[in-house]
Design an enzyme around this catalytic site. Structure first.
Site, PDB file in Angstrom:
ATOM      1  N   HIS A 209       0.812  -1.222   0.000  1.00  0.00           N
ATOM      2  CA  HIS A 209       0.000   0.000   0.000  1.00  0.00           C
ATOM      3  C   HIS A 209       0.845   1.272   0.000  1.00  0.00           C
ATOM      4  O   HIS A 209       0.496   2.264  -0.621  1.00  0.00           O
ATOM      5  CB  HIS A 209      -0.950  -0.003   1.198  1.00  0.00           C
ATOM      6  CG  HIS A 209      -2.181  -0.806   0.922  1.00  0.00           C
ATOM      7  ND1 HIS A 209      -2.939  -1.379   1.904  1.00  0.00           N
ATOM      8  CD2 HIS A 209      -2.790  -1.129  -0.234  1.00  0.00           C
ATOM      9  CE1 HIS A 209      -3.946  -2.022   1.350  1.00  0.00           C
ATOM     10  NE2 HIS A 209      -3.880  -1.882   0.066  1.00  0.00           N
ATOM     11  N   ARG A 316      -9.990   3.499  -1.253  1.00  0.00           N
ATOM     12  CA  ARG A 316      -9.696   2.675  -0.074  1.00  0.00           C
ATOM     13  C   ARG A 316     -10.020   3.496   1.169  1.00  0.00           C
ATOM     14  O   ARG A 316      -9.216   4.311   1.612  1.00  0.00           O
ATOM     15  CB  ARG A 316      -8.215   2.279  -0.070  1.00  0.00           C
ATOM     16  CG  ARG A 316      -7.801   1.382  -1.229  1.00  0.00           C
ATOM     17  CD  ARG A 316      -6.296   1.169  -1.208  1.00  0.00           C
ATOM     18  NE  ARG A 316      -5.839   0.126  -2.093  1.00  0.00           N
ATOM     19  CZ  ARG A 316      -5.419   0.333  -3.344  1.00  0.00           C
ATOM     20  NH1 ARG A 316      -5.432   1.554  -3.862  1.00  0.00           N
ATOM     21  NH2 ARG A 316      -4.987  -0.676  -4.081  1.00  0.00           N
ATOM     22  N   ARG A 352     -14.631   1.374  -0.900  1.00  0.00           N
ATOM     23  CA  ARG A 352     -14.443   0.063  -0.260  1.00  0.00           C
ATOM     24  C   ARG A 352     -14.538   0.229   1.240  1.00  0.00           C
ATOM     25  O   ARG A 352     -13.995   1.183   1.801  1.00  0.00           O
ATOM     26  CB  ARG A 352     -13.073  -0.494  -0.657  1.00  0.00           C
ATOM     27  CG  ARG A 352     -12.858  -1.901  -0.163  1.00  0.00           C
ATOM     28  CD  ARG A 352     -11.596  -2.486  -0.703  1.00  0.00           C
ATOM     29  NE  ARG A 352     -10.420  -1.886  -0.077  1.00  0.00           N
ATOM     30  CZ  ARG A 352      -9.187  -2.144  -0.468  1.00  0.00           C
ATOM     31  NH1 ARG A 352      -8.963  -2.955  -1.488  1.00  0.00           N
ATOM     32  NH2 ARG A 352      -8.167  -1.595   0.140  1.00  0.00           N
ATOM     33  N   ASN A 472      -3.842  -7.575  -6.781  1.00  0.00           N
ATOM     34  CA  ASN A 472      -2.712  -7.569  -5.830  1.00  0.00           C
ATOM     35  C   ASN A 472      -2.853  -8.713  -4.833  1.00  0.00           C
ATOM     36  O   ASN A 472      -1.939  -9.496  -4.616  1.00  0.00           O
ATOM     37  CB  ASN A 472      -2.658  -6.255  -5.041  1.00  0.00           C
ATOM     38  CG  ASN A 472      -2.659  -5.047  -5.942  1.00  0.00           C
ATOM     39  OD1 ASN A 472      -2.265  -5.153  -7.080  1.00  0.00           O
ATOM     40  ND2 ASN A 472      -3.122  -3.913  -5.437  1.00  0.00           N
ATOM     41  N   ASP A 473      -4.034  -8.786  -4.231  1.00  0.00           N
ATOM     42  CA  ASP A 473      -4.245  -9.868  -3.273  1.00  0.00           C
ATOM     43  C   ASP A 473      -4.469 -11.202  -3.969  1.00  0.00           C
ATOM     44  O   ASP A 473      -4.084 -12.244  -3.450  1.00  0.00           O
ATOM     45  CB  ASP A 473      -5.430  -9.543  -2.354  1.00  0.00           C
ATOM     46  CG  ASP A 473      -4.996  -8.646  -1.198  1.00  0.00           C
ATOM     47  OD1 ASP A 473      -3.872  -8.847  -0.697  1.00  0.00           O
ATOM     48  OD2 ASP A 473      -5.756  -7.744  -0.816  1.00  0.00           O
ATOM     49  N   ARG A 483       2.839 -10.082  -0.429  1.00  0.00           N
ATOM     50  CA  ARG A 483       3.055  -8.939  -1.336  1.00  0.00           C
ATOM     51  C   ARG A 483       3.911  -7.845  -0.714  1.00  0.00           C
ATOM     52  O   ARG A 483       4.428  -6.986  -1.416  1.00  0.00           O
ATOM     53  CB  ARG A 483       1.707  -8.362  -1.799  1.00  0.00           C
ATOM     54  CG  ARG A 483       0.871  -7.838  -0.676  1.00  0.00           C
ATOM     55  CD  ARG A 483      -0.542  -7.538  -1.128  1.00  0.00           C
ATOM     56  NE  ARG A 483      -0.732  -6.143  -1.477  1.00  0.00           N
ATOM     57  CZ  ARG A 483      -1.925  -5.574  -1.600  1.00  0.00           C
ATOM     58  NH1 ARG A 483      -3.022  -6.297  -1.442  1.00  0.00           N
ATOM     59  NH2 ARG A 483      -2.030  -4.312  -1.911  1.00  0.00           N
ATOM     60  N   CYS A 520      -9.130  -3.667 -10.652  1.00  0.00           N
ATOM     61  CA  CYS A 520      -8.563  -2.490  -9.981  1.00  0.00           C
ATOM     62  C   CYS A 520      -7.231  -2.739  -9.278  1.00  0.00           C
ATOM     63  O   CYS A 520      -6.710  -1.857  -8.619  1.00  0.00           O
ATOM     64  CB  CYS A 520      -9.569  -1.925  -8.976  1.00  0.00           C
ATOM     65  SG  CYS A 520      -9.879  -3.052  -7.637  1.00  0.00           S
TER      66      CYS A 520
HETATM   67  C1  PEP Z   1      -6.043  -5.631  -4.591  1.00  0.00           C
HETATM   68  O1  PEP Z   1      -5.919  -6.452  -3.685  1.00  0.00           O
HETATM   69  O2  PEP Z   1      -5.685  -5.841  -5.768  1.00  0.00           O
HETATM   70  C2  PEP Z   1      -6.645  -4.322  -4.331  1.00  0.00           C
HETATM   71  C3  PEP Z   1      -7.047  -3.547  -5.311  1.00  0.00           C
HETATM   72  O3  PEP Z   1      -6.767  -3.886  -3.068  1.00  0.00           O
HETATM   73  P1  PEP Z   1      -5.540  -3.578  -2.077  1.00  0.00           P
HETATM   74  O4  PEP Z   1      -4.330  -3.311  -2.901  1.00  0.00           O
HETATM   75  O5  PEP Z   1      -5.955  -2.418  -1.281  1.00  0.00           O
HETATM   76  O6  PEP Z   1      -5.426  -4.819  -1.257  1.00  0.00           O
HETATM   77 MG    MG Z   2      -6.875  -6.279  -1.741  1.00  0.00          MG
END
Ligand code: PEP
Ligand code: MG
Length: 605
Positions: A209, A316, A352, A472-473, A483, A520
């Site tokens: 983040h 976020r 979110r 990302n997750d 990550r 996203c």
């Molecule tokens: C993700 O997980 O790809 C996402 C968009 O949310 P974050 O990066 O806040 O976990």
């Molecule tokens: Mg996420």
């Protein structure tokens, strides 16, 4: 106001000052030259602040209050029942209390605050450093152990200072370069008003983040420099190259001059000259693609709109969570959501619900989870601490009375979490109706980021108004690779066959069930990955505003059919290496005018 002038090195200087080039991992583009500001502390981070004369008295009061707080914490802990025999416990805590009552230690710290005109956190750190230097030379093991006690107590004092009501006013000097083991997003937000120039850390990944925020802020960042805090001190001059992942410590005059000329000549895309772009975007063969923006900071949408974004695809909300005050109140949330929604208007904003973990709620040293990425976080935390979740949902309902707001739920792994949230929303609507308070009917979506959802995506699609794919997750959980952990960054393979097949399935089900899908994660903001996502069938991408121009340029220059043919071949590959190899080969073959070899995956020999 506190000013860090960056010219006064710490008294503990014992470092080598010759020019040194360090190889790092680039995580946010850009060049910077400036002076180091070292950040210390684990959960609560602190740094040196230079005080004005008029602020010293207040700072001393702040320090004394923190000492009292730390003392009362110790007394409380000693009074609690525990496994440790009360005799041992009492002797440890007595020893710790004695340290906090040690007049010479306390007045030494107070004098450092007064004479050095620095914040309490920094004065406490200097006291620990002094102890470390002195005790290192002592042969007697028993005495040496006292250092551990002193460090432990002073750590508690740091936490008490940061937890206290009163804060120092932060103002870093011009051209500050933040150096930290890892940098918390909340600390970065706190420091943004001081306009830091760049970030250097030991750990963190491209999708951490902090670096997502750094890219939103256009702040160069590099990571992976183990032990960097031992090599630099506050005030050192440093150059950061966020394109090539390079740090130059103590640059020679000639190096600095050469660097400044090169940085001034380098212009990736001259964004300042860009007039407002129309949102409509299509591939060469006419497939329409919607670009939205991931905007977490209040002013973020202005730029995104200029670059042709259609609304905010991901906001976020956890960035509203204050590390000192905890959850924002219902009114604070309504105000923030309305403001963000108003900046976007009819294109709408997708907010979110808080994606925080239990550790972020706990005091220093408490509530540690073995593995917070798999712990009580996101929707799980919301549904287990319903009071705060209800407040947030109520605030979102109220803010959406006159604004186009969608709600998206993080970390969904089971349909029941969506059903429960929807029932809370319905109950809140009834209450609001009874109270004659205006509210809207926001659409509800689910983040698709936990691998289990890939197998129940049809069922999820039936229960939501839209899907939001968090790559990302998804990559983190699918490949079991943290990550945020720089040591496993090489295993974070966005082009792993399992990732591509998962995304394909999600896109196919969304299309078949006519459920809108926004992608996203950070993948959407990379021109290379965006071309692959388009080929897999994606038609809505949401990204960091600073990525929009690059991605738009790519999309408008490729044909959907061509991208689809390429991804069909990618889906046949057995390994991540094979996919990456093929991406480089086919992108160069088909689109050499768009992709230079240096932005394509690096092929390992
Ligand atoms: C993700 O997980 O790809 C996402 C968009 O949310 P974050 O990066 O806040 O976990
Ligand atoms: Mg996420």
């Amino acid at each position: 106001m506190i000013v860090f002038d960056g010219n006064s090195p710490d008294p503990l200087s014992r470092k080598n000052n010759s020019e040194t080039v360090l190889k790092a991992r680039a995580v946010s583009r850009g060049f910077a030259i400036g002076r180091v500001v070292c950040l210390h502390g684990q959960k609560r981070q602190f740094y040196r602040i230079n005080l004005k004369n008029s602020e010293i008295e207040n700072e001393l009061v702040r320090f004394r209050v923190a000492v009292q707080l730390a003392k009362s914490q110790l007394k409380n802990i000693n009074a609690q029942k525990s496994e440790v025999t009360s005799e041992n416990k009492t002797s440890i805590f007595d020893a710790h209390l004695l340290i906090l009552e040690d007049k010479s230690l306390l007045s030494k710290i107070e004098n450092t605050i007064k004479d050095g005109k620095i914040n309490s956190e920094w004065a406490v750190k200097l006291a620990v450093d002094d102890y470390l230097t002195a005790y290192k030379t002592i042969a007697d093991g028993h005495l040496r152990e006292r250092y551990i006690d002193v460090e432990d107590v002073l750590d508690r004092l740091q936490a008490a200072l940061v937890a206290g009501e009163q804060k120092s006013i932060v103002h870093l000097g011009k051209k500050s370069i933040i150096v930290a083991k890892d940098l918390k997003p909340s600390t970065l937000i706190e420091l943004t008003d001081s306009n830091p120039r760049a970030i250097i850390t030991e750990t963190g990944g491209w999708t951490s983040h902090t670096f997502i925020l750094a890219r939103e802020l256009n702040l160069p960042a590099v990571t992976g420099l183990k032990g960097i805090l031992r090599r630099v001190q506050t005030g050192d001059e440093v150059i950061v190259d966020g394109y090539n992942g390079k740090v130059i410590l103590h640059p020679k005059k000639e190096t600095s001059q050469k660097f400044k000329i090169e940085a001034a000549q380098f212009q990736e895309i001259n964004t300042e000259k860009i007039e407002k772009i129309k949102p409509k975007l299509a591939t060469l063969d006419g497939r329409e693609i919607t670009i939205r923006a991931n905007v977490d900071l209040p002013a973020g949408y202005i730029k995104a709109k200029r670059y042709g974004a259609r609304g905010i695809g991901l906001h976020r909300s956890e960035f509203l969570f204050n590390r000192y005050k905890g959850f924002p109140s219902e009114d604070e949330q309504i105000k923030a959501y309305k403001k963000a929604a108003k900046s976007v208007g009819e294109d709408g904003i997708c907010i979110r619900t808080f994606d925080i973990n239990v550790e972020q709620l706990a005091e220093e040293g408490e509530g540690r989870e073995q593995n917070s990425a798999l712990g009580l976080r996101g929707i799980r935390l919301g549904l287990s601490q319903t009071k705060q979740f209800n407040i947030q949902l109520r605030a979102l309902l109220r803010a959406s009375a006159e604004n186009k707001i969608d709600i998206v739920l993080p970390m969904i792994s089971d349909v029941s979490e969506i059903l429960l949230t929807k029932s809370i929303l319905e109950k809140e609507k009834l209450t609001l109706k009874k109270q004659k308070i205006k509210f809207g009917n926001p659409r509800v979506g689910a983040m698709i980021e936990v691998p289990a959802t890939i197998f129940i995506i049809e069922e999820i699609a039936q229960e939501v108004d839209f899907l939001s794919l968090g790559t990302n997750d998804l990559v983190q959980y699918l490949l079991a690779v943290d990550r945020d952990n720089e040591s496993v960054a090489d295993w974070f393979r966005t082009l792993h066959p399992a990732v591509l097949h998962s995304i394909k399935r999600i896109i196919d089900v969304a299309e078949a069930s006519k459920t809108p899908l926004i992608i996203c994660g950070e993948m959407a903001g990379s021109p290379v990955y965006a071309a692959i996502l388009i080929g897999l069938g994606a038609n809505e991408l949401s990204m960091n505003p600073n990525s929009i121009l690059r991605v738009r340029k790519t999309i408008s220059a490729i044909a959907f059919e061509e991208a689809r043919e390429i991804t069909k071949q990618l889906l046949k590959c057995k390994t991540s290496d094979a996919v990456e190899h093929l991406v480089s080969e086919l992108f160069i073959k088909n689109w050499s005018h768009l992709f230079s070899p240096d932005i394509l995956p690096v092929i390992k020999k």
